[in-house]
Scaffold this active site. Structure first.
Site, PDB file in Angstrom:
ATOM      1  N   TYR A   1       0.843  -1.212   0.000  1.00  0.00           N
ATOM      2  CA  TYR A   1       0.000   0.000   0.000  1.00  0.00           C
ATOM      3  C   TYR A   1       0.877   1.260   0.000  1.00  0.00           C
ATOM      4  O   TYR A   1       0.628   2.207  -0.765  1.00  0.00           O
ATOM      5  CB  TYR A   1      -0.891  -0.054   1.235  1.00  0.00           C
ATOM      6  CG  TYR A   1      -1.945   1.015   1.335  1.00  0.00           C
ATOM      7  CD1 TYR A   1      -3.102   0.963   0.550  1.00  0.00           C
ATOM      8  CD2 TYR A   1      -1.821   2.062   2.249  1.00  0.00           C
ATOM      9  CE1 TYR A   1      -4.091   1.937   0.673  1.00  0.00           C
ATOM     10  CE2 TYR A   1      -2.803   3.028   2.381  1.00  0.00           C
ATOM     11  CZ  TYR A   1      -3.938   2.967   1.586  1.00  0.00           C
ATOM     12  OH  TYR A   1      -4.912   3.919   1.718  1.00  0.00           O
TER      13      TYR A   1
ATOM     14  N   LYS B   1       0.926   4.037  -2.942  1.00  0.00           N
ATOM     15  CA  LYS B   1       0.552   5.440  -2.690  1.00  0.00           C
ATOM     16  C   LYS B   1       1.740   6.377  -2.942  1.00  0.00           C
ATOM     17  O   LYS B   1       1.548   7.503  -3.412  1.00  0.00           O
ATOM     18  CB  LYS B   1       0.019   5.601  -1.265  1.00  0.00           C
ATOM     19  CG  LYS B   1      -1.303   4.863  -0.994  1.00  0.00           C
ATOM     20  CD  LYS B   1      -2.443   5.275  -1.928  1.00  0.00           C
ATOM     21  CE  LYS B   1      -3.798   4.774  -1.436  1.00  0.00           C
ATOM     22  NZ  LYS B   1      -4.872   5.069  -2.406  1.00  0.00           N
TER      23      LYS B   1
HETATM   24  P1  NAP Z   1     -13.562   1.794   1.036  1.00  0.00           P
HETATM   25  O1  NAP Z   1     -14.645   2.265   1.928  1.00  0.00           O
HETATM   26  O2  NAP Z   1     -13.003   0.427   1.206  1.00  0.00           O
HETATM   27  O3  NAP Z   1     -14.074   1.975  -0.484  1.00  0.00           O
HETATM   28  C1  NAP Z   1     -13.257   1.591  -1.558  1.00  0.00           C
HETATM   29  C2  NAP Z   1     -13.926   1.963  -2.851  1.00  0.00           C
HETATM   30  O4  NAP Z   1     -13.057   1.594  -3.946  1.00  0.00           O
HETATM   31  C3  NAP Z   1     -15.233   1.218  -3.083  1.00  0.00           C
HETATM   32  O5  NAP Z   1     -16.136   2.110  -3.705  1.00  0.00           O
HETATM   33  C4  NAP Z   1     -14.831   0.104  -4.051  1.00  0.00           C
HETATM   34  O6  NAP Z   1     -15.904  -0.336  -4.890  1.00  0.00           O
HETATM   35  C5  NAP Z   1     -13.787   0.825  -4.883  1.00  0.00           C
HETATM   36  N1  NAP Z   1     -12.880  -0.074  -5.616  1.00  0.00           N
HETATM   37  C6  NAP Z   1     -12.044  -0.997  -5.116  1.00  0.00           C
HETATM   38  N2  NAP Z   1     -11.391  -1.622  -6.120  1.00  0.00           N
HETATM   39  C7  NAP Z   1     -11.827  -1.055  -7.283  1.00  0.00           C
HETATM   40  C8  NAP Z   1     -11.553  -1.255  -8.666  1.00  0.00           C
HETATM   41  N3  NAP Z   1     -10.664  -2.180  -9.071  1.00  0.00           N
HETATM   42  N4  NAP Z   1     -12.212  -0.507  -9.581  1.00  0.00           N
HETATM   43  C9  NAP Z   1     -13.121   0.427  -9.181  1.00  0.00           C
HETATM   44  N5  NAP Z   1     -13.429   0.670  -7.903  1.00  0.00           N
HETATM   45  C10 NAP Z   1     -12.790  -0.066  -6.967  1.00  0.00           C
HETATM   46  O7  NAP Z   1     -12.291   2.763   1.088  1.00  0.00           O
HETATM   47  P2  NAP Z   1     -12.116   4.273   1.610  1.00  0.00           P
HETATM   48  O8  NAP Z   1     -11.607   4.215   2.986  1.00  0.00           O
HETATM   49  O9  NAP Z   1     -13.286   5.081   1.257  1.00  0.00           O
HETATM   50  O10 NAP Z   1     -10.870   4.693   0.693  1.00  0.00           O
HETATM   51  C11 NAP Z   1     -10.993   5.479  -0.490  1.00  0.00           C
HETATM   52  C12 NAP Z   1      -9.596   5.898  -0.922  1.00  0.00           C
HETATM   53  O11 NAP Z   1      -8.976   6.637   0.120  1.00  0.00           O
HETATM   54  C13 NAP Z   1      -8.658   4.728  -1.228  1.00  0.00           C
HETATM   55  O12 NAP Z   1      -7.826   5.057  -2.315  1.00  0.00           O
HETATM   56  C14 NAP Z   1      -7.841   4.618   0.035  1.00  0.00           C
HETATM   57  O13 NAP Z   1      -6.592   4.015  -0.187  1.00  0.00           O
HETATM   58  C15 NAP Z   1      -7.721   6.066   0.435  1.00  0.00           C
HETATM   59  N6  NAP Z   1      -7.407   6.270   1.832  1.00  0.00           N
HETATM   60  C16 NAP Z   1      -8.251   5.857   2.825  1.00  0.00           C
HETATM   61  C17 NAP Z   1      -7.909   6.053   4.154  1.00  0.00           C
HETATM   62  C18 NAP Z   1      -8.793   5.635   5.298  1.00  0.00           C
HETATM   63  O14 NAP Z   1      -8.353   5.775   6.447  1.00  0.00           O
HETATM   64  N7  NAP Z   1      -9.983   5.153   5.070  1.00  0.00           N
HETATM   65  C19 NAP Z   1      -6.697   6.676   4.464  1.00  0.00           C
HETATM   66  C20 NAP Z   1      -5.864   7.085   3.435  1.00  0.00           C
HETATM   67  C21 NAP Z   1      -6.229   6.889   2.127  1.00  0.00           C
HETATM   68  P3  NAP Z   1     -16.923  -1.538  -4.433  1.00  0.00           P
HETATM   69  O15 NAP Z   1     -17.818  -0.933  -3.379  1.00  0.00           O
HETATM   70  O16 NAP Z   1     -17.663  -1.886  -5.688  1.00  0.00           O
HETATM   71  O17 NAP Z   1     -16.058  -2.637  -3.911  1.00  0.00           O
END
Ligand code: NAP
Length: 248
Positions: free
Chosen positions: A156, A160
């Site tokens: 990861y 990133k």
């Molecule tokens: P999440 O709730 O797990 O949601 C992930 C989203 O990505 C879902 O809509 C999923 O679709 C979609 N996805 C996964 N694989 C995909 C693919 N191959 N093609 C298209 N869509 C895909 O994650 P989140 O926490 O909201 O994270 C969103 C972003 O923020 C990510 O890039 C993550 O790395 C980043 N981020 C998150 C955090 C945190 O603390 N949460 C911190 C830093 C960065 P489905 O619903 O259809 O599976």
């Protein structure tokens, strides 16, 4: 910050941060392409929330790891709205494990989704951006883990950090066309991605955050909204953390 009639693709908008971004953009009059890969029901929920916010949207299934699917997303924007102004590369996954136990599959899947997926979508969006001659916005969802590294997150963190390199290179390539490219680096945000962490670990993390709480998807969405707007026209190639001060 009205952005009436602008058109945005938000990848991974079925839940979490992507859903909050879609809603925040819709509240300002942006028309949306709401992307998901598996969870159609959740994506429909996002659409309902977008419509409840007074916005318009279409739901498009696409796996961003596949270049043809990335093209499909861009075509959906052009076919439905006749243009594209904003691409938010938000889709992401984690497959955490310490390096010695990290499988080739878990390494590759995380690189494919978080890094190659963003490249695929950016590549597909660049041509319409250039053709329209009205600039454009690419916003990549990185992470403070891409800046700091993380135990059990070699895949990861590498993805990133790679995304940050991609952001800066695209920012340089596209600046002459007034297309800005920036990265947002969230800290710990309460979504399905972090729900898997133990309560104990969440407590430990929360104690390290200067602002004293974990983030909400809406905290991240507000920065994306700003970067997508005309107000951010002179900001490109930047990585901006939304982390309650954790990574400073
Ligand atoms: P999440 O709730 O797990 O949601 C992930 C989203 O990505 C879902 O809509 C999923 O679709 C979609 N996805 C996964 N694989 C995909 C693919 N191959 N093609 C298209 N869509 C895909 O994650 P989140 O926490 O909201 O994270 C969103 C972003 O923020 C990510 O890039 C993550 O790395 C980043 N981020 C998150 C955090 C945190 O603390 N949460 C911190 C830093 C960065 P489905 O619903 O259809 O599976």
């Amino acid at each position: 910050m009205r952005m009436e009639g602008k058109v945005a693709i938000v990848t991974g908008a079925s839940r979490g941060i992507g859903r909050a971004i879609a809603i925040a953009l819709a509240q300002e009059g942006v028309n949306l392409v709401i992307n998901y890969t598996n969870n159609a029901e959740a994506a429909e929920e996002t659409l309902k929330a977008v419509e409840a916010a007074g916005g318009k949207g279409i739901v498009v299934q696409a796996d961003v790891t596949k270049p043809v699917d990335a093209e499909k997303l861009v075509k959906a924007a052009i076919n439905n709205y006749n243009k594209l102004d904003i691409l938010v590369n938000n889709a992401g996954i984690t497959r955490d494990n310490i390096a010695i136990r990290l499988t080739e599959n878990d390494w590759q899947a995380v690189l494919d989704t978080n890094l190659t997926g963003a490249f695929n979508c950016a590549k597909a969006a660049i041509r319409p951006f250039i053709r329209q001659r009205q600039g454009g916005r690419i916003i990549n969802m990185a992470s403070i883990i891409g800046l700091m590294g993380g135990v059990g997150q070699a895949n990861y963190a590498a993805a990133k950090a790679g995304l940050i390199g991609l952001t800066k290179s695209l920012a340089r390539e596209l600046a002459s066309r007034q297309i800005t490219v920036n990265a947002v680096a969230p800290g710990y945000i309460d979504t399905a991605m972090t729900a898997v962490l133990s309560d104990e670990l969440k407590e430990t993390i929360t104690k390290q955050i200067p602002l004293g709480r974990r983030g909400k998807p809406e905290d991240v969405a507000q920065l994306v909204l700003f970067l997508a707007s005309d107000r951010a026209a002179y900001i490109t190639g930047q990585v901006i953390a939304v982390d309650g001060g954790l990574a400073m």
